[in-house]
Design an enzyme around this catalytic site. Structure first.
Site, PDB file in Angstrom:
ATOM      1  N   GLN A 163      26.855  47.016  22.955  1.00  0.00           N
ATOM      2  CA  GLN A 163      26.840  48.365  23.538  1.00  0.00           C
ATOM      3  C   GLN A 163      25.444  48.931  23.412  1.00  0.00           C
ATOM      4  O   GLN A 163      24.857  48.932  22.330  1.00  0.00           O
ATOM      5  CB  GLN A 163      27.853  49.266  22.818  1.00  0.00           C
ATOM      6  CG  GLN A 163      27.869  50.708  23.316  1.00  0.00           C
ATOM      7  CD  GLN A 163      26.925  51.603  22.546  1.00  0.00           C
ATOM      8  OE1 GLN A 163      26.700  51.390  21.350  1.00  0.00           O
ATOM      9  NE2 GLN A 163      26.342  52.593  23.208  1.00  0.00           N
ATOM     10  N   HIS A 221      34.878  59.257  24.934  1.00  0.00           N
ATOM     11  CA  HIS A 221      34.254  58.985  23.638  1.00  0.00           C
ATOM     12  C   HIS A 221      35.214  59.359  22.497  1.00  0.00           C
ATOM     13  O   HIS A 221      34.800  59.805  21.434  1.00  0.00           O
ATOM     14  CB  HIS A 221      32.950  59.781  23.523  1.00  0.00           C
ATOM     15  CG  HIS A 221      31.812  59.040  22.875  1.00  0.00           C
ATOM     16  ND1 HIS A 221      30.834  58.373  23.574  1.00  0.00           N
ATOM     17  CD2 HIS A 221      31.474  58.863  21.569  1.00  0.00           C
ATOM     18  CE1 HIS A 221      29.960  57.835  22.739  1.00  0.00           C
ATOM     19  NE2 HIS A 221      30.329  58.112  21.509  1.00  0.00           N
TER      20      HIS A 221
END
Ligand code: FNR
Length: 390
Positions: free
Chosen positions: A131, A282
């Site tokens: 990521q 998120h």
């Protein structure tokens, strides 16, 4: 027999984790932002979505294997990137990579994890994703991409949804270090809370304290700042569509864009040549007014689902939640907090337990739904209370 079998549900692992790590660290993992509305809404959304089974298909033996981005994985879910994992539980990244590898589930290592892509990919092998928070310094960005590629990583996940820092109130109230400029992280409350969890504290000390091993090689760029301050200066707000074009141009593997909640952004990402999206808020950390990703999933799938892989996250706590995501058109799901509850509750056996709980729940739910394969899960298996047009 693993001691972790005593914990039948993820919520049991969560409670155990709470007892094993300092309150400020648990709040870092657990809290949303603001009043936690978005975090709560993420989890509550699944209550209102129902699955419709179909019967008379003989005996059902569910096969959970899933093809995602051209690779076959053991189940339709993977482990989401979590920054500072090794501070939540020392060694968490390698623990999760090993547990995920054993089950053939994907594991995404965060840019701001404690451990490095070099060390973690050695453990995780081909299930390791990287990521990327694209830093303001583009040379550093390209260098991190080069490192990931040299480690054999095929899937890069670019996170788009942190254009500015958010204020995690519950975390602040718990006494955790907030990284204020020039102030010591080791406040009396942090020290007291750390001493109340001696196993955690000793393991963290043995690990060299909080680390950022993906970022540490760039210390010549810190310009007198500490590593946390440097990260703050680099990682908020540098990403735009032009920068994404550069990343797309330079990344030869699969590219996912994470944090998308708007149909227009999804459409724009498809035109930018991104291979897939992670529909995400998120985990409710960016804004407490954010939409629950599961609510926008159908419209994003309608918009781009025929051209792109669509993954969803935020609030998945049960196998049946994961099946709801798949029925609404997602190709897979990633799970954040739940996996760290497992690691914090019991190291590697705890991580394995968390993954196995979710996996067994998927199998069981598929069984009672009359579904033998993941590919058979369709929109006909789900009923929605509402659907948001975007
Ligand atoms: C995150 N998330 C995240 N995402 C990312 O792209 N890079 C990161 O470093 C982090 N760090 C991080 C830390 C913590 C403590 C949390 C809770 C979340 C977001 C994460 O990848 C994922 O989107 C959410 O965790 C999904 O929601 P659930 O499964 O936690 O409800």
């Amino acid at each position: 027999m693993s001691d972790m079998l005593k914990y039948p549900r993820l919520t049991d692992l969560e409670k155990k984790a709470k007892r094993r790590i300092p309150p400020f660290m648990f709040a870092y993992l657990d809290a949303g932002t603001g009043r936690d509305f978005a975090k709560d809404a993420n989890e509550a959304a699944y209550r209102e979505i129902s699955l419709t089974p179909q019967f008379l298909r003989g005996r059902v033996a569910a096969d959970t294997s899933t093809t995602l981005l051209g690779k076959v994985y053991g189940a339709p879910f993977g482990v989401a990137p979590i920054g500072l994992s090794s501070t939540i539980w020392p060694g968490a990244e390698q623990i999760l990579a090993r547990a995920a590898k054993a089950h053939n589930f994907p594991y995404a290592l965060s840019t701001v994890a404690g451990d490095s892509i070099e060390r973690v990919s050695k453990v995780g092998g081909d299930i390791t994703w990287f990521q990327l928070y694209p830093p303001a310094d583009r040379d550093m960005c390209l260098d991190m991409m080069r490192r990931a590629r040299e480690c054999g990583v095929d899937t890069l996940v670019v996170t788009a949804d942190v254009p500015a820092p958010s204020r995690r109130e519950r975390m602040r109230l718990s006494g955790g270090p907030v990284g204020s400029r020039g102030k010591s992280m080791y406040t009396p409350r942090v020290i007291m809370q750390s001493m109340s969890r001696p196993e955690w504290a000793l393991r963290l000390l043995a690990n060299g304290g909080p680390r950022f091993r993906n970022i540490e090689p760039y210390s010549d760029k810190f310009g007198g700042m500490g590593v946390t301050e440097f990260i703050g200066s680099q990682l908020n707000g540098g990403l735009d569509w032009d920068y994404l074009d550069i990343i797309r141009d330079r990344w030869p593997g699969k590219l996912l864009l994470k944090g998308i909640l708007h149909g227009q952004d999804a459409e724009r990402a498809a035109r930018a040549g991104v291979d897939g999206l992670v529909i995400s808020n998120h985990g409710g950390i960016s804004s407490d007014a954010a939409l629950a990703p599961i609510d926008v999933l159908p419209s994003v799938v309608r918009e781009v689902g025929d051209r792109m892989t669509v993954i969803v996250d935020s609030g998945f706590r049960r196998g049946s939640d994961i099946l709801k995501g798949l029925a609404l058109g997602a190709d897979s799901v990633i799970v954040g907090r739940a996996t760290l509850y497992g690691v914090s509750a019991g190291g590697e056996p705890g991580a394995t337990r968390a993954l196995e709980i979710l996996h067994a729940e998927i199998r069981r739910t598929m069984g009672v739904m009359g579904l033998t394969s993941v590919a058979d899960i369709t929109r006909d298996h789900v009923v929605l209370p509402r659907e948001l047009p975007l």
